[in-house]
Design an enzyme around this catalytic site. Structure first.
Site, PDB file in Angstrom:
ATOM      1  N   ILE A 615      86.813  69.759  43.067  1.00 44.92           N
ATOM      2  CA  ILE A 615      87.570  68.605  44.008  1.00 44.92           C
ATOM      3  C   ILE A 615      88.739  69.535  44.502  1.00 44.92           C
ATOM      4  O   ILE A 615      89.581  69.926  43.891  1.00 44.92           O
ATOM      5  CB  ILE A 615      88.057  67.512  42.786  1.00 44.92           C
ATOM      6  CG1 ILE A 615      86.761  66.956  42.091  1.00 44.92           C
ATOM      7  CG2 ILE A 615      89.067  66.747  43.687  1.00 44.92           C
ATOM      8  CD1 ILE A 615      85.960  66.264  43.187  1.00 44.92           C
ATOM      9  N   ASN A 617      90.907  68.399  46.716  1.00 49.15           N
ATOM     10  CA  ASN A 617      92.256  68.176  46.691  1.00 49.15           C
ATOM     11  C   ASN A 617      92.336  66.678  45.575  1.00 49.15           C
ATOM     12  O   ASN A 617      91.573  65.378  46.418  1.00 49.15           O
ATOM     13  CB  ASN A 617      92.781  67.699  47.925  1.00 49.15           C
ATOM     14  CG  ASN A 617      94.332  67.222  47.926  1.00 49.15           C
ATOM     15  OD1 ASN A 617      94.552  66.193  47.048  1.00 49.15           O
ATOM     16  ND2 ASN A 617      95.197  67.306  48.844  1.00 49.15           N
ATOM     17  N   GLU A 691      81.331  59.194  49.741  1.00 55.07           N
ATOM     18  CA  GLU A 691      80.296  58.137  49.530  1.00 55.07           C
ATOM     19  C   GLU A 691      79.884  57.789  48.084  1.00 55.07           C
ATOM     20  O   GLU A 691      79.439  56.746  47.690  1.00 55.07           O
ATOM     21  CB  GLU A 691      79.173  58.374  50.322  1.00 55.07           C
ATOM     22  CG  GLU A 691      79.473  58.485  51.905  1.00 55.07           C
ATOM     23  CD  GLU A 691      78.465  58.925  52.735  1.00 55.07           C
ATOM     24  OE1 GLU A 691      77.213  59.246  52.526  1.00 55.07           O
ATOM     25  OE2 GLU A 691      78.488  58.502  53.939  1.00 55.07           O
TER      26      GLU A 691
END
Lengths: 731, 214, 316
Positions: A615, A617, A691
Site C-alpha cells: 500500500i 499511501n 476498485e
C-alpha cells in the site's frame, strides 16, 4: 525498463516515504478551491465563448429537418454546429455511438447540435430555440425480452469451460440455481464532463476532464480528422471519473467544433440532466448462477452466465470474470452474451465486470452456504484455491483471501451473527452480511520524465491523471524515495498529452503502473546524476538530499549545477502476468438495520479487509476503499437508471431522480490492509486497490438484509418495496 | 381497489409523444413570441469575501455563475445546477445556500463568503486543514461545498437550529456525528469520502462525539 | 432559460397587480424551485417580480391563540421557531425532513406550498405532459410510476405533490392568506388550496392569477403527539415515497395526512374516527379508491405500516 523477473530489493523498499500515510500534496489546492478544473481555465486562455449542447429527443430514428433560424438570430449567438455543418466526423476508437448525431439518431440525448454564444445564458436560451423534427424508428430497449436473441460477443473470451459442468452439476447432492439482475447505473461523478477548446491555426488545445490522456488525444484527432500531433489535451484536475471519463465525450468534440466555427475559444459543460443519457453507463445484467457442492460443501460444479445489452458494435458487461478465478471446483463454465439495445452507450464503470458480477455471485454463495448449513465465511474458506482453477499450473502471485475473511470476521464480531430475522434493536431488524472482494491486478506500460532542477527540486512529468485517486501524492512519494529528497522537494505535473504516455487511470492499474513508470525514469535519473557527480551509479545511495558512495557524499543539486538533468523511461511488462495470476482480494462485512414497519434499510457498520500488495499511501488508499464501498452501498440500495421501455431512455436522469448515497446513508467505515508485498507486480510491489473496494460490497449489504429480515431479494437495488410484502407481520 | 394498468403507450399516445418531439427540442417554445428579447442587464453590488463587487449582469445569471464566470472565483463548483448536489454551496449573510438556485441580481447588498474567503493554500482555515489531515476528499470537486456547508452546520448547531435527527425538538440541540451526517446530506460526494469528512468536521467541532451509526 | 426583466415589488398589492396584469410575469421568492424549472424551460416567465422586500417574514401570534406565518418565512426559521417546535411539532418535523439545509435556508413558506411536481416526465420537456402543455398527453401513465400517485389521480395526470410542509399544514388545518390586485384579502383552507388533477392538471392551486400568498395561519394548538414519518430509499435529501403527518391524542384519536401519494396532501377526516381502532381500520377509509400500478402498489402497504408505526410510537 522491462519488468520480467520478480522484484528484488530496490530503493522503494527503504519505505522512508512510500508506505507512509501522508497527506495528499494537492490537498491545500483542493480544499481552498484553487485547484482548477477543466471548465475553469480562465488563467490559461482569454476571451472564451460558451457552448451549449442540444440533445436528441428520441431514442432511435432520424432527424427529418432542423430549423436553426430562430436560434441563429438569438442575441449573442456566434455559431451553431450540427452534423450537417461539421463535415465528415469519424467515430473514435473508444466510442460506440457518434458523439455528434444526425441525421441518424442512435440514442436518447445523443448530441445533435452545439450553440455557441457570448454568454452561457445566451447559449442556453438559443439552444432551446433549435427546432428539430424527427422520424422515430422502432428500437429495442428491454434487456429481459432481448435476452433470448443475445449473441456471443466477438472478443474477450466470452465462454470458458473446464471439466463437465452440466454432468457435475446434475450429480451434485447440494445445488443452487438462481437468477439475479443488476440495473443500469450512472457514474454520476460530481464534475460534469467539460472542455475548453482553442484553435491556433490547425493546432487544437483542449483543457478537458479525462482519465486517459493518450487515448483521448488519439480519439479527438481521429474524430476530427486532424493529425494526432496537432492535438494537445490537458487534464490536471478531474472531478471524478469512475470510468465515465475514460473516453472522449461530446463536450470535447463539440467544444472543438464550436471553437472552429466561432473563431474563438469555446467552453462546454454537459448539463447534469443531460449526462445520464448522453454519456456512458454501466449496463444492466441478468445473471444465472449454478453451483453444485458435495455434502461437505466442496464446490464440484460452478457455472455463471451473464446477459447484457449495448448499442450495435458495443460490448458486454463482463460479469462472469471473477467466477473463473475466485473459487475452486473441477467443473466450470462461464458464458457471456450480448443483446443489441438502443439505449445510451454502455461502458466501463468502476470495476466493470466484477462489480455487478460479485453482486450476484456473492449472494449465490451466501444462499448456498445457508443450504449447506455452513457459515458463509467458512464456506468461502473451504473453497479457496491458491492456483488458477482453470489452469492449476498457474499459481496466484499472492492470495490471502482466507486471511481477509478470518481477520474481518474477528474484528467485526461475526460470531455474534444470528439466524435470519432474529435480532431486534428497537424498531430495527438487524443483520450482518459478508462477501468476498476480488479484482484482478492489471499492469500497463507507463512512462515518465523526471528532471533534477538546478534548485534541487525533482520534477516529474507524465500524462498520468489524478481523478481523486491520489496519483499526485504517490508519484511524488515514489520520486522522493528514489531520489532521496523530502516530499516537499518533488514537483509533480500530470495530465498533459505533451508529457510521456502513462498507464492512465482505469481498471485500478493506475497506482502501481504509473509509479512503476516513475521508478523506471528515476533509475535513469539516478544514473545520470551519479555520472554528473563522477560517482558509481551502482553503488550510489540517494538519501537526505545527498548522493553517497562509501565516504563520499555530495549534495544532489550539485549534479544540476550546470543545468537541469533530465531522464525519461517507461516500465513495460513481460510474462509474469501469464505465469502467475495477479489479483487483489478482500472481505466485506456489513451490518444493516431494516425498519420493522417500513422496511427502510440503513447501513450501521462497514468493514473491509484488503490484501492488495504494498500500500503506497495508506491514507489515500483507504479513501479509495471507503469511497468504493459507498458506491457499492449505493448499488445495493438505491442506484438504478430506470429504463422507459416504450420510449427508450433513462427516465430518472438527474441527481434528484438517480439517487446516490448521501452522508446520512454512510456510517463510520473501517478498512484494514493486510501487510503484503507482491514482487510479481512491479518494482513497487504494489497492486491496485481503487476498485477492489466496490467488489462484493453490494452483495455483503444484500446478504445482511437477508440476515436481518429473512427476505432474499435477487433484483438490485434492494429497495423497501421489494421487502415490504414479505416482512414479518406486525403485532 | 381498482388497478390502473401498466399500459403500453397506446398508438395515439406514441403519436402524441412524437408530435411533442416534433414541435421543438424545447417544447416550451410552442406558441412563444417569434422575436427573441435581448438579455435584460442589471447592475448589482454585493460583497464577496470582504470585497465590494459591482457587476452588470444578464438577469438570468445565477449567483454561482456570477462568482465563477464573472468574478473568476471558481472555487464554488457547478455539479448539477439544480440544487441536487450542494457543490455550489456558499455562505450568504451567514447562511449556506445553493448558489446555483439563486439569481445574482437578488443579492444586492449581501455578504457572500466562498471557499476562497475561508482560507488559502498558505493559510488554511481549520476546516480546510482538517479535511487535508483526514483525507476528507478525493477528486476535490465537491470539497469547497462540503467545507462551506460544514462551517455553516457548526454555526447552525451552535445557534440551536434543529435537524431531522434531533431527538427532542424542545431541548438544546446536541452535537453528534449523526447530526453532522444529516445536516451535511445536502452535499453529495460521489467519491464517497463521507466517513472522513465527518471525522474532519467532528475534530474541528471538538466537544463530545455522541451517537454513532444508524 | 428565457430572458426576463426583474423588479422588486414594494408592497403585496403592488406585486399582485404587476403579476395579474402581465401573463408572462411570475413572483419569485426563494427561487429554489422556479429557477430550477426555468433552466429547463418548464417555466418561461418574461418578467420576475421579486417579493422578498415585502416584510412578510415574521411569525406572530393570532388573536385566537394560533400563529400567523409570513409567506416569506424561510423553512429553516419556521422549523426552528420555538413556538412551532413546542405546539406544532409535526410542522417542524415535516420541514426538517425536506430538502437540505441549504435549500431550507432559501425556500419560503409560500414557495414550499407552490412547489411543482417531481414527476420525471414533467421534468423532461421532450415528453408529453398535460401539466406542461394541456392536452399533450401524459407520458408517465404506463411508464415509470414508482414514485407517482395512487390516490386522486386522473387519466390526465398521476403526479404527486412533493411538499412535506404542506402535509403537516393539512393535518393542522392551516389556512392560506392571500391578497389580490384590488386589495381583497381572503383565507383559503389548506384542504381547498391544492387541487386534484382532474382534466386540468396544470391548474394546481385555488389561487387566481396574480393572487399573492401573504401568510399561512395555524389554528390554536391541538395538543397530542406530533410526528412526521417520511419514508424514502435514501436516508436524507430525497422526496417521500410515502410520508405520514400525524397528531395522536391520548384517547387514541387524532389526525392523519399522507404525502407522496397524491396531487395534494391526502387527508380523509371521516376516516379518522377509526384511528383508535388502529392503522388497518383508518387506512381502509384513508386509502379508499386507490388506483395503483404494479410499480407503486407498495405505497398502500407502506402507508398502512407507516401509520401503524406512528400510532404505536404515539402510544409510547
Amino acid at each position: 525498463m522491462k519488468f520480467d523477473t520478480p522484484a528484488t530489493t530496490n530503493p522503494i523498499d527503504q519505505l522512508k516515504v512510500i508506505g507512509k500515510p501522508l497527506d495528499r500534496i494537492d490537498g491545500p489546492l483542493k480544499t481552498t478551491g484553487r485547484a482548477p478544473y477543466a471548465y475553469e481555465r480562465h488563467d490559461a486562455i482569454p476571451d472564451i465563448a460558451y457552448g451549449y449542447v442540444v440533445g436528441a429527443a428520441i431514442a432511435k430514428g432520424r432527424i427529418t429537418s432542423m430549423d436553426l433560424s430562430r436560434a441563429k438570430a438569438a442575441p449573442g449567438v456566434l455559431a451553431i454546429v450540427t452534423a450537417a455543418e461539421a463535415g465528415k466526423l469519424a467515430k473514435g476508437d473508444f466510442n460506440t455511438a457518434m458523439l455528434l448525431g444526425g441525421p441518424e439518431i442512435q440514442h436518447y440525448h445523443q448530441a445533435v447540435a452545439i450553440v455557441v454564444a457570448e454568454t452561457f445564458e445566451q447559449a442556453r436560451a438559443a439552444a432551446g430555440l433549435v427546432k428539430v423534427d424527427y422520424e422515430r424508428a422502432k428500437g429495442t430497449f428491454d434487456l429481459a425480452s432481448a435476452k433470448d436473441g443475445a449473441t456471443k460477443p466477438k472478443d474477450g473470451g466470452p465462454d470458458s469451460a473446464v471439466g463437465d459442468f452440466e454432468a457435475a452439476f446434475a450429480a451434485a447432492p447440494v445445488k443452487l440455481d438462481e437468477t439475479y439482475t443488476t440495473p443500469d447505473q450512472g457514474h454520476a461523478m460530481m464534475e460534469p464532463h467539460a472542455s475548453i477548446a482553442a484553435w491556433k491555426g490547425d493546432k487544437l488545445s483542449l483543457w478537458t476532464s479525462n482519465q486517459m490522456i493518450a487515448w483521448g488525444a488519439g480519439d479527438v484527432a481521429k474524430t476530427l480528422g486532424v493529425p494526432r500531433e496537432n492535438v494537445r489535451l490537458m487534464s490536471p484536475f478531474i472531478g471524478g471519473g469512475f470510468g465515465g471519463k475514460l473516453f472522449v465525450r461530446a463536450d470535447a468534440i463539440l467544444a472543438a467544433l464550436g471553437a472552429k466555427a466561432a473563431g474563438r475559444p469555446v467552453k462546454v459543460a454537459l448539463t447534469r440532466p443531460f449526462m445520464f443519457n448522453n454519456t456512458t453507463h454501466r449496463p444492466a445484467t441478468i445473471q444465472r448462477i449454478r453451483i453444485g457442492t458435495d455434502r461437505a460443501g466442496k464446490i464440484t460444479a460452478i457455472g455463471h452466465e451473464s446477459w447484457s445489452g449495448d448499442l450495435p458494435g458495443g460490448g458486454p458487461e463482463t460479469a462472469v470474470q471473477q467466477t473463473r478465478l475466485l473459487y475452486a471446483g473441477e467443473n466450470r463454465m462461464t458464458k457471456t452474451r450480448l443483446a443489441v439495445l438502443d439505449l445510451p452507450e454502455g461502458n466501463a464503470m468502476r470495476a466493470p465486470g466484477e462489480a455487478p458480477g460479485l453482486m450476484a455471485l456473492e449472494v449465490a454463495v451466501d444462499e448456498l452456504a445457508e443450504k449447506l448449513g455452513i457459515d458463509p465465511v467458512e464456506f468461502r474458506v473451504l473453497n479457496d484455491t491458491q492456483v488458477d482453477p482453470e489452469k492449476p499450473s498457474r499459481p496466484f502471485s499472492q492470495r490471502r483471501l482466507n486471511e481477509c475473511l478470518r481477520t474481518g470476521a474477528d474484528k467485526f464480531g461475526w460470531s455474534r451473527r444470528a439466524k435470519p430475522g432474529q435480532v431486534r434493536d428497537g424498531r430495527w431488524l438487524v443483520g450482518m452480511g459478508v462477501a468476498a472482494a476480488f479484482r484482478n491486478n492489471l499492469v500497463m506500460k507507463s512512462a515518465a520524465r523526471v528532471r533534477l532542477e538546478t534548485s534541487g527540486v525533482v520534477t516529474v512529468e507524465t500524462d498520468m491523471t489524478d481523478i481523486g485517486t491520489g496519483s499526485y501524492t504517490i508519484i511524488a512519494q515514489t520520486a522522493a524515495e528514489m531520489m532521496g529528497v523530502p516530499l516537499t522537494r518533488v514537483n509533480v505535473r500530470l495530465g498533459d498529452s505533451s508529457f510521456p504516455v502513462s498507464a492512465g487511470s482505469g481498471g485500478q492499474w493506475g497506482a502501481n503502473s504509473s509509479t512503476a513508470g516513475v521508478y523506471a525514469a528515476c533509475v535513469k535519473l539516478r544514473e545520470a546524476v551519479a555520472g554528473k557527480l563522477g560517482l558509481d551509479a551502482a553503488q550510489a545511495q540517494f538519501a537526505d538530499g545527498r548522493v553517497k558512495v562509501g565516504n563520499q557524499s555530495l549534495p544532489l543539486e550539485q549534479a544540476a549545477a550546470s543545468g537541469p538533468v533530465t531522464a525519461e523511461d517507461f516500465m513495460e511488462y513481460g510474462d509474469l502476468t501469464k505465469t502467475h495470476q495477479q489479483s487483489t482480494f478482500g472481505a466485506h462485512f456489513v451490518e444493516v438495520g431494516v425498519d420493522a414497519d417500513t422496511a427502510e434499510i440503513r447501513i450501521r457498520r462497514m468493514l473491509a479487509v484488503c490484501a492488495a500488495g504494498r500500500i503506497l499511501n495508506p491514507k489515500s488508499a483507504r479513501s479509495q476503499v471507503i469511497g468504493a464501498m459507498v458506491m457499492g452501498a449505493g448499488a445495493a440500495l438505491m442506484e438504478e437508471l430506470v429504463v422507459d421501455k416504450r420510449i427508450g431512455f433513462f427516465v430518472n436522469h438527474d441527481l434528484a431522480g438517480y439517487e446516490v448515497p448521501v452522508h446520512a446513508d454512510i456510517p463510520h467505515q473501517e478498512v484494514i490492509f493486510l501487510d503484503e508485498t507482491d514482487p510479481m507486480s512491479s518494482p513497487m510491489k504494489a497492486k491496485g486497490v481503487g476498485e477492489l473496494g466496490i467488489c462484493g460490497v453490494g452483495a455483503a449489504v444484500a446478504n445482511a438484509i437477508y440476515n436481518a429480515t429473512g427476505v432474499r431479494v435477487r433484483e438490485y437495488p434492494v429497495t423497501l418495496d421489494k421487502l415490504l410484502e414479505k416482512m414479518p407481520v406486525l403485532a | 381497489m381498482a388497478i390502473l394498468e401498466d399500459l403500453q403507450l397506446s398508438r395515439r399516445e406514441v403519436m402524441a409523444t412524437g408530435a411533442a418531439v416534433g414541435v421543438a427540442a424545447a417544447p416550451g417554445a410552442a406558441g412563444a413570441a417569434p422575436v427573441e428579447p435581448g438579455p435584460s442587464l442589471m447592475k448589482v453590488s454585493f460583497t464577496v469575501n470582504g470585497q465590494r463587487q459591482t457587476l452588470e449582469l444578464d438577469t438570468r445569471t445565477t449567483l454561482l455563475d456570477a462568482l465563477r464566470e464573472h468574478l473568476k472565483l471558481t472555487g464554488s463548483k457547478k455539479g448539477c445546477d439544480h440544487g441536487q448536489c450542494g457543490a455550489c454551496t456558499v455562505i450568504v449573510d451567514g447562511r449556506r445556500i445553493n448558489s446555483c438556485l439563486s439569481l445574482a441580481v437578488m443579492h444586492e447588498g449581501d455578504e457572500v463568503t466562498t471557499i476562497e474567503g475561508l482560507g488559502s493554500p498558505e493559510k488554511l482555515h481549520p476546516l480546510q486543514a482538517a479535511f487535508v489531515r483526514h483525507d476528507g476528499y478525493q477528486c476535490g470537486y465537491c470539497t469547497p461545498g462540503q467545507i462551506c456547508s460544514a462551517k455553516a452546520v457548526l454555526d447552525e448547531i451552535k445557534a440551536g437550529v434543529p435537524s431531522h435527527v434531533t431527538a427532542d425538538l424542545n431541548a438544546k440541540v446536541q452535537f453528534s456525528e449523526d447530526e453532522l451526517r444529516e445536516r451535511m446530506s445536502g452535499n453529495i460526494c460521489r467519491c464517497g469520502a463521507y466517513s472522513n469528512i465527518v471525522a474532519a468536521v467532528a475534530e474541528v467541532a471538538g466537544g463530545p462525539i455522541l451517537g454513532k451509526g444508524a | 432559460m428565457r430572458a426576463f426583466t426583474y423588479e422588486r415589488a414594494k408592497s403585496p398589492r403592488e406585486a399582485a397587480a404587476a403579476v395579474a396584469a402581465d401573463p408572462t410575469a411570475r413572483f419569485i421568492a426563494g427561487g429554489t424551485n422556479l429557477l430550477d424549472l426555468m433552466k429547463l424551460e418548464i417555466e418561461t416567465p418574461a418578467r420576475l417580480v421579486d417579493v422578498n422586500d415585502l416584510k412578510l417574514d415574521e411569525i406572530t401570534p393570532t388573536k385566537d391563540g394560533g400563529l400567523r406565518i409570513g409567506a416569506l418565512v424561510r423553512n429553516t426559521d419556521l422549523a426552528a421557531d420555538k413556538r412551532v417546535r413546542k405546539d406544532y411539532g409535526v410542522l417542524s418535523r415535516a420541514l426538517l425532513a425536506g430538502a437540505s439545509g441549504q435549500l431550507r435556508n432559501k425556500a419560503t413558506t409560500a414557495g414550499n406550498l407552490l412547489q411543482r411536481t417531481r414527476c420525471p416526465y414533467f421534468y423532461d420537456t421532450n415528453m408529453p405532459c398535460n401539466k406542461r402543455t394541456p392536452g399533450a398527453g401524459c407520458a408517465a401513465i404506463g411508464g415509470f410510476t414508482r414514485s407517482l400517485a395512487v390516490l386522486g389521480a386522473s387519466e390526465a395526470c398521476i403526479a404527486t405533490h412533493p411538499s412535506d410542509m404542506a402535509v403537516a399544514l393539512r393535518v393542522l388545518d392551516a389556512a392560506v392568506e392571500t391578497v389580490t390586485p384590488d386589495g381583497t384579502e381572503r383565507s383559503i383552507p389548506i384542504a381547498e388550496f391544492h387541487r386534484l388533477p382532474g382534466q386540468t392538471p396544470h391548474v394546481e392551486t385555488a389561487l387566481a392569477r396574480g393572487e399573492l400568498i401573504t401568510a399561512v395561519t395555524l389554528p390554536k394548538p391541538i395538543g397530542g403527539v406530533h410526528a412526521y414519518r417520511k419514508v424514502r430509499d435514501r436516508a436524507s435529501y430525497a422526496f417521500a415515497l410515502v410520508s405520514v403527518a400525524s397528531v395522536i391524542h391520548k384517547d387514541g384519536g387524532g389526525r392523519i395526512a399522507l404525502g407522496g401519494v397524491a396531487h395534494k396532501p391526502w387527508r380523509v377526516e371521516a376516516a379518522e374516527s377509526s384511528l383508535p381502532r388502529g392503522a388497518k381500520a383508518v387506512s381502509e377509509g384513508l386509502l379508499a379508491g386507490a388506483r395503483t400500478t404494479t410499480q407503486n402498489a407498495f405505497k398502500l402497504t407502506l402507508a398502512e405500516r407507516a401509520i401503524g408505526a406512528a400510532v404505536t410510537e404515539a402510544r409510547g
